[in-house]
Scaffold this active site. Structure first.
Site, short mmCIF file in Angstrom:
data_model
loop_
_atom_site.label_atom_id
_atom_site.label_comp_id
_atom_site.label_asym_id
_atom_site.label_seq_id
_atom_site.Cartn_x
_atom_site.Cartn_y
_atom_site.Cartn_z
CE LYS B 76 11.87 26.79 27.86
NZ LYS B 76 12.75 27.67 28.66
CB SER B 151 16.24 27.80 26.78
OG SER B 151 15.42 28.08 27.91
CB SER B 175 15.57 30.94 29.20
OG SER B 175 16.82 30.34 29.01
#
Lengths: 95, 484
Positions: B76, B151, B175
């Site tokens: 990420k 997210s 997330s």
């Protein structure tokens, strides 16, 4: 909780965020809606409840006060928008 | 090749069916073929990935057999990667080349994993749909008009579409788990403190936690084995021994007590999703587990409490972005205040600005007790609910999200509706517990996630419980059409 535009202007100033006049109305309404959601907290009886600052109730670990980092000023300053002779440059603050 | 698990691929590498260079090349080919439509990656590191793969091949030939050696993964874009752009999904950091590696990234590098690139995300991890990225929305491989969740939506869609074997994510209010549920993959948010936050760009420091996003629970165990552990550079890192997560995967489930919170089923939950959850629970009872109805009475207070704690911490953490030391700077500032205000006003997107302002307000003079202190007290109540529950049960189960993946644009105009989609995941972060999402029976062709919540540091138990279901069912092995 309903905020006024002037409240939002004050909050934006405290947060050092430029909010344009065009955005102000929508931001005021969004923030008011979020605060309405947040106010559901009032339904909870928290009399005598300790605030929880850490999920595991741990206390902050301390380490020896000794330098562990190397000087990487040149590397870090290579990322900066504007530097000069090892200093970060900003608009003049002292006349 | 791209439908295989970490252990299957590791075996293929060891016996010489293919090399890491070949494997990496095949994933890079898929990324270049599909990233235009999915937008899962912000940065692809073709050259360095192939170099790492060559090194991994040499180590494999020399007889090394670490589980992730030569396996292509993605990080990420919230994890700092030395020499590689680390944007956190923000215009603010669009020009930021991280000068060092996050602890998690170093650990994966040492393990010999190959980094394919950095995945898309909601700006500064604030969002539940990945629509808040400066780099545009990510698409769900199961239905391109749907969001992948957020997210960590880029990581979730990349794993689901076979654009990496596994990926890292972070979870502050859901997330990792919610995008895992929306994309039909396995996601694990470890206990707060289990995985180092060093070099993981901070959003809400008392809630943030990194974890794996994978095709299977077994893969999650292999990934967590690398990520977990004490790191003195993270002041809230937990100094606890790391168990052998793979070793616990065979444990029998007979006698396992599964707590089913009455607040999580029924009520506002979609009936079809409830049916999927019940089907999975029935599968567990067939394996010898026992269902126990429990109550988490403060469930409804989770979202309101979170939207004080998280914004308050975010307003403090994001004050470092000042247009002076790194990141975006506005053009022609007329004075220092103008420099701060316009750099931040232009560099941050709308959701980040909303949360900074909510946090600033909640922490401002005269409001602290009513908001932040009150929220910290309710956080205690929510945490106590779980403590009580875990006296009676071994693991808690329910839905990960109240719906399947919603459409891109469907909720983006209404922040509060968006916030409520995290109702089942948020309390887990407030309490600091480990939580997991695994795929169960889809609804209308879209994935559904079963959430598993464990007691502190019981990731091994969660992984075992998840793995057993994946041994008995094949919901986790479904592949989205067009990405087979």
């Amino acid at each position: 909780m309903s905020l006024e535009r002037s409240d939002v202007e004050k909050i934006a100033h405290l947060a050092r965020l430029a909010v344009s006049d065009d955005e102000l109305e929508a931001v005021t309404s969004d923030l008011s809606n979020i605060l309405n959601l947040v106010e559901q907290m009032e339904t909870a009886d928290t009399e005598g409840v300790e605030p929880m600052a850490h999920p595991l109730h741990m206390t902050q670990r301390l380490r020896e006060d000794e330098a562990t980092e190397q000087d990487q000023r040149n590397l870090f300053q290579s990322l900066a928008p504007l530097t000069d002779e090892g200093l970060y440059l900003v608009p003049r603050v002292i006349e | 090749m791209h439908n295989k698990t970490i252990s299957e691929l590791a075996l293929g590498l060891r016996v010489g069916d293919f090399t890491s260079v070949e494997l990496t090349r095949s994933y890079l080919d898929r990324v270049s073929k599909f990233n235009n439509e999915l937008n899962s990656y912000i940065t692809v590191c073709e050259e360095s990935a192939l170099q790492s793969a060559e090194i991994a091949d040499r180590r494999i030939r020399a007889g090394e057999a670490e589980p992730l050696l030569g396996i292509p993964i993605a990080h990420k874009d919230i994890f700092c990667t030395e020499g590689v752009k680390t944007s956190c999904g923000s215009k603010m950091l669009d020009n930021f080349i991280a000068p060092y590696d996050a602890h998690v990234v170093s650990l994966f590098n040492q393990s010999g994993a190959v980094m394919l690139g950095k995945t898309n995300m909601d700006e500064f991890a604030m969002g539940s749909s990945n629509e808040n990225s400066y780099y545009g929305p990510v698409h769900n491989p199961w239905k391109l008009e749907a969001v992948p969740g957020g997210s960590s939506g880029g990581s979730a869609s990349a794993v689901a579409a076979g654009l990496c074997v596994a990926a890292t994510g972070t979870d502050t209010g859901g997330s990792i788990r919610q995008p895992a549920a929306f994309c039909g993959i396995t996601g694990l948010k470890p206990t707060y403190g289990r995985v180092s936050r060093y070099g993981m760009i901070a959003f809400a420091s008392s809630l943030d936690q990194g974890g794996p996003m994978t095709r299977t629970a077994e893969d999650a165990a292999a990934m967590l084995q690398v990520m977990a552990g004490f790191d003195p550079r993270d002041s809230t890192s937990a100094d606890q021994p790391v168990p052998d997560y793979m070793a616990g995967l065979g444990n029998d489930l007979s006698g396992l007590r599964i707590g089913v919170p009455k607040e999580y089923l029924g009520g506002g939950l979609d009936a079809d999703i409830e049916a999927s959850i019940q089907l999975a629970l029935a599968e567990y009872t067939r394996m010898g587990a026992e269902l126990v109805e429990i109550s988490l009475p403060n469930t409804q207070l989770g979202v309101p409490t979170y939207y004080v704690v998280a914004p308050a911490e975010c307003s403090s953490n994001l004050s470092r972005f000042d247009g002076v030391r790194y990141g975006y700077r506005c053009s022609d500032p007329k004075d220092l205040e103008d420099l701060y205000k316009r750099s931040r006003g232009e560099g941050f997107g709308p959701e980040v600005k909303r949360r900074i302002m909510i946090g600033t307000y909640a922490l401002s003079a005269g409001y602290y007790d009513a908001y932040y202190l009150k929220a910290q007290k309710i956080r205690h109540l929510i945490s106590d609910d779980f403590r009580e529950a875990f006296k009676k049960v071994d693991v808690i189960m329910g839905p990960t999200a109240p719906s399947t993946a919603f459409g891109i644009g469907e909720k983006s105009d209404d922040p509060v509706t968006m916030y409520l989609s995290d109702i089942y995941t948020i309390a887990v972060n407030l309490a600091g517990l480990p939580g997991m999402s695994i795929p169960v029976k889809p609804v209308g062709g879209m994935p559904v996630g079963l959430q598993l919540i464990g007691n502190y540091f019981e990731e091994a138990k969660l992984l075992n419980v998840a793995h057993r279901l994946q041994q008995e069912t094949d919901w986790h092995s479904a592949t989205p059409a067009g990405f087979e």
